[in-house]
Design an enzyme around this catalytic site. Structure first.
Site, short mmCIF file in Angstrom:
data_model
loop_
_atom_site.label_atom_id
_atom_site.label_comp_id
_atom_site.label_asym_id
_atom_site.label_seq_id
_atom_site.Cartn_x
_atom_site.Cartn_y
_atom_site.Cartn_z
N GLY A 31 0.80 -1.22 0.00
CA GLY A 31 0.00 0.00 0.00
C GLY A 31 0.83 1.26 0.00
N HIS A 37 4.11 1.68 -8.14
CA HIS A 37 3.06 0.66 -8.07
C HIS A 37 2.13 0.76 -9.28
CE1 HIS A 37 3.78 1.22 -3.57
NE2 HIS A 37 4.08 -0.05 -3.77
#
Ligand code: PAF
Length: 290
Positions: A31, A37
């Site tokens: 996260g 990402h």
């Protein structure tokens, strides 16, 4: 986009996708999503019909003195970014959901390639990574899984894991995303103060110096390492964990570069440990093929 917390629900969703004949791409993350990402998601989107992103800060890969508790978390913002990037499901289990027993009785331990670099300075780290990634592979059963090349050793560890245990998942590496000044994008960059952020560019600049020397014909490990260390130590807040030049596949430090090598480093800027690397030699695809 769906947010799933339970393993059983995740498995049901996968079953439906498989029934439709869809290929599944998995992007495992902890996260606090950033551009790095999102570039994994972009590649996953191109290669699969369904994309699952896991968001799980895995306690098993943090040492007792490391930043598990303070690791940055923002699930709502992550879900918004994931949805915009085209993720179909965010899988966000709790620690209790992921680990029936904690610490687990069964773990995955990878020898040899974990003796060097981060494996040396973070004992148990790759065992934690390999264990959680194996679990994610068993839960999601993806066709492909995506990992950033910033964590170069992690990428090699995961490739070794799927080879050694015959896990039917294709591992895809994705090039490092960088800020304008060259600093590799990382969730941990948020820890840096203004002054530390300025000094943090020394990792990239040291690697660029090394690459430049390499291009001009330098092949000796000592010279390359010395040049990188000198650049890093110009910064008052920098302390070196390691600066190394290793074989791209075995990760064994090389004294003279004859085969493709990776220059890799870990440096603490203040209290924040940052890593980065660059591939030396071979064709550009040595990185992609790593
Ligand atoms: O690279 C990471 O964020 C983590 O190590 C991973 C692969 C998600 C496993 O927890």
């Amino acid at each position: 986009m769906q947010l799933i917390h339970r393993i059983s629900e995740m498995r049901e969703w996968i079953k439906t996708e498989r029934y439709k004949g869809n290929k599944i791409g998995l992007v495992p993350t902890m996260g606090y999503l950033h551009e790095g990402h999102l570039s994994l998601v972009e590649k996953a989107r191109k290669q699969n019909q369904a994309v699952v992103m896991s968001i799980f800060v895995n306690p098993l890969q943090f040492g007792p003195q490391e930043d598990y508790q303070s690791y940055p978390r923002d699930l709502q913002k992550d879900c918004d970014s994931a949805e915009k990037a085209g993720v179909d499901v965010v899988f966000n289990p709790s620690v209790e959901e992921m680990y029936l027993r904690y610490p687990p009785y069964t773990t995955v331990c990878i020898e040899e390639i974990t003796k060097y670099l981060c494996g040396k300075s973070r004992p148990g780290h790759f065992q934690g990574v390999a264990t959680v990634v194996s679990k994610l592979f068993n839960i999601v059963q993806p066709d492909r899984a995506y990992f950033g090349q910033k964590d170069y050793q992690q990428l090699i560890v995961i490739k070794t894991l799927v080879e050694d245990l015959n896990i039917p998942v294709a591992i895809e590496g994705v090039p490092i995303k960088r800020e304008k000044d060259g600093l590799a994008v990382s969730s941990r960059n948020v820890y840096l103060s203004g002054e530390e952020r300025e000094q943090a560019v020394c990792l990239y600049e040291a690697l660029m110096l090394c690459q430049d020397l390499y291009m001009r014909g330098e092949r000796g490990r000592e010279k390359l390492i010395q040049a990188m260390k000198e650049r890093i130590l110009q910064e008052s807040k920098a302390t070196i964990d390691y600066v190394e030049v290793c074989d791209t596949r075995t990760l064994v430090p090389v004294s003279k570069i004859n085969t493709p090598a990776v220059a890799a480093l870990a440096v603490k800027i203040g209290n924040t440990r940052l890593i980065d690397n660059v591939i030396l030699g071979g064709d550009k695809n040595a990185e992609e093929d790593a």
